[in-house]
Scaffold this active site. Structure first.
Site, PDB file in Angstrom:
ATOM      1  CB  SER A  41     -18.369  52.895  45.317  1.00 32.78           C
ATOM      2  OG  SER A  41     -17.673  52.821  44.105  1.00 32.78           O
ATOM      3  CG  ASP A  81       1.709  47.182  60.840  1.00 35.06           C
ATOM      4  OD1 ASP A  81       2.267  47.408  59.749  1.00 35.06           O
ATOM      5  OD2 ASP A  81       0.890  47.969  61.358  1.00 35.06           O
ATOM      6  CG  ASP A  97     -10.461  52.255  46.586  1.00 39.42           C
ATOM      7  OD1 ASP A  97     -10.438  51.670  45.488  1.00 39.42           O
ATOM      8  OD2 ASP A  97     -11.472  52.839  47.033  1.00 39.42           O
ATOM      9  CG  HIS A 126     -13.750  50.334  45.815  1.00 35.76           C
ATOM     10  ND1 HIS A 126     -13.618  51.703  45.903  1.00 35.76           N
ATOM     11  CD2 HIS A 126     -14.961  50.117  45.232  1.00 35.76           C
ATOM     12  CE1 HIS A 126     -14.685  52.278  45.382  1.00 35.76           C
ATOM     13  NE2 HIS A 126     -15.513  51.340  44.971  1.00 35.76           N
TER      14      HIS A 126
HETATM   15 CA   LIG Z   1       3.598  49.248  58.632  1.00 36.94          CA
END
Ligand SMILES: [Ca+2]
Length: 416
Positions: free
Chosen positions: A60, A136, A273, A313
């Site tokens: 960051s 997934d 993020d 993040h």
């Molecule tokens: Ca996927």
């Protein structure tokens, strides 16, 4: 070493900067460099020997600081690990105020209450999960999803305000997912990505824009605490470009001096993020490429960039995505005393060890294995998933077998 960068405050407080040009410079780059010089002196004196290698790890603002130090002083570090860098201070901070304003005021018809964010997240996941070819629960390539927001529109049959969005709220959604472009089609800042909704409460859930946006304009840029976010205009961005108080923005894309002395840069950014869009790191990478490749400087020998599907993040996940690779703050998230990647303390699973092996032994980082522990604060409970992260513009492609095992994936170019 670590430093308070020349002032005392909490991380979301910028009021200290009011009419303090020297403190802004300290925060921008000077305190960091001075601290590095002193730390090296202390280390040399204490061990009575020279320093063989110096490394940096930060995320960051820490990512920005690593890039800034590398740009101003290419000889400070041999290896830099920079996560989700807040490098574009002059645009990131104004955008933070602008983004927050999209969803305000809270009594407006276009306001999306935070209670609807999980509804939006579920619909985005429903539409986008398979766009990366693997169902997934992880949106691994948001750019490949052709998201249709109107699927969330309330109808005559469904008027339940807790499960659908009105037309004005759908318009807000478009603003959030679109890049900030202003006068004469000028690109200002990339949008939040599809899949970032779990972290939206931080910048989009309050009754005012986040202080990192508003207070930057008030205390860092204008020195006017009375400035109101309702008065935001493109003029603020132009002024930030012109003044860049503290010279904080790390936008010297010509890092060829660092490359020439053998320095290595590993950069990463979570694709979920919602504090700093991963698109800002893609923008950075592409601008370094456009600056250096025409001059014959290839990036792969010294600079590699990893996007991390499903990571928030700097770390963490809301969708059970493998996110742990010993980046900045990762061990601290596990608990006191944790280090490296517990149970997998090697250069394949630990980004800092990978950077060291690249720097000291010339072994390039062709992939990094990210881990999702069953319990983020108790690695001893076992591994839920592991998957390779790939140097941009490659991405992990499923080649068959159990999607939770790293060897079922391989890094391939994202274009062909
Ligand atoms: Ca996927």
């Amino acid at each position: 070493m670590s430093t308070n960068t020349g002032h005392n405050s909490t991380s979301g407080d910028i009021t200290w900067a009011l009419n303090q040009p020297e403190q802004k410079i300290d925060w921008g780059y000077r305190a960091m460099h001075g601290s590095i010089v002193l730390a090296k002196d202390i280390i040399r004196a204490y061990y009575a020997s020279s320093i063989k290698y110096s490394y940096y790890s930060g995320c960051s603002t820490g990512g920005r600081q690593g890039l800034k130090e590398l740009q101003l002083h290419p000889d400070s570090f041999d290896g830099v690990l920079a996560g989700a860098p807040a490098w574009w201070t002059s645009h990131l901070q104004p955008w933070t105020a602008k983004l927050g304003s999209y969803n305000l005021p809270v009594n407006a018809s276009h306001h999306i209450p935070p209670t609807l964010f999980p509804v939006i997240a579920a619909e985005v996941l429903r539409q986008c999960d398979g766009s990366d070819d693997v169902e997934d629960g992880i949106i691994s390539d948001p750019a490949r999803c052709n998201f249709y927001p109107e699927a969330l529109l309330c109808s005559a049959a469904n008027t339940n305000a807790s499960s659908c969005l009105t037309a004005p709220q759908i318009s807000t959604l478009y603003q959030i997912y679109n890049d900030y472009v202003d006068t004469n089609q000028t690109f200002v800042f990339p949008a939040l990505p599809l899949g970032s909704e779990p972290q939206w409460p931080v910048l989009l859930g309050g009754s005012n824009p986040h202080p990192l946006g508003t207070q930057y304009v008030q205390y860092f840029l204008l020195n006017d605490p009375n400035w109101r976010w309702q008065d935001f205009s493109y003029r603020i961005v132009e002024l930030a470009d012109q003044l860049d108080p503290g010279n904080a923005t790390a936008d010297d894309f010509d890092m060829s001096d660092f490359a020439a002395r053998g320095g290595k840069l590993l950069m990463y950014h979570g694709l979920a993020d919602a504090l700093i869009p991963p698109g800002s790191s893609e923008y950075f990478y592409k601008h370094v490429l456009k600056t250096l490749l025409p001059r014959g400087v290839e990036l792969a020998p010294w600079y590699r960039f990893f996007l991390v599907p499903g990571m928030l993040h700097c770390g963490g996940t809301a969708v059970n995505a493998p996110w742990y690779f010993a980046g900045s703050g990762h061990a601290a998230a596990v608990g006191t005393g944790a280090y490296s990647t517990p149970g997998f303390e090697d250069a394949r699973h630990d980004a800092l060890l990978a950077l060291m092996q690249w720097t000291e032994n010339g072994v390039p980082v062709d992939e990094l294995i990210a881990t999702k522990f069953r319990n983020d604060t108790n690695p001893a409970a076992g591994v839920l998933r592991q998957r390779p992260l790939c140097p941009y513009p490659r991405q992990a492609v499923h080649r068959g077998g159990d999607v939770d095992l790293p060897d079922s994936w391989e890094c391939q170019m994202l274009y062909s």
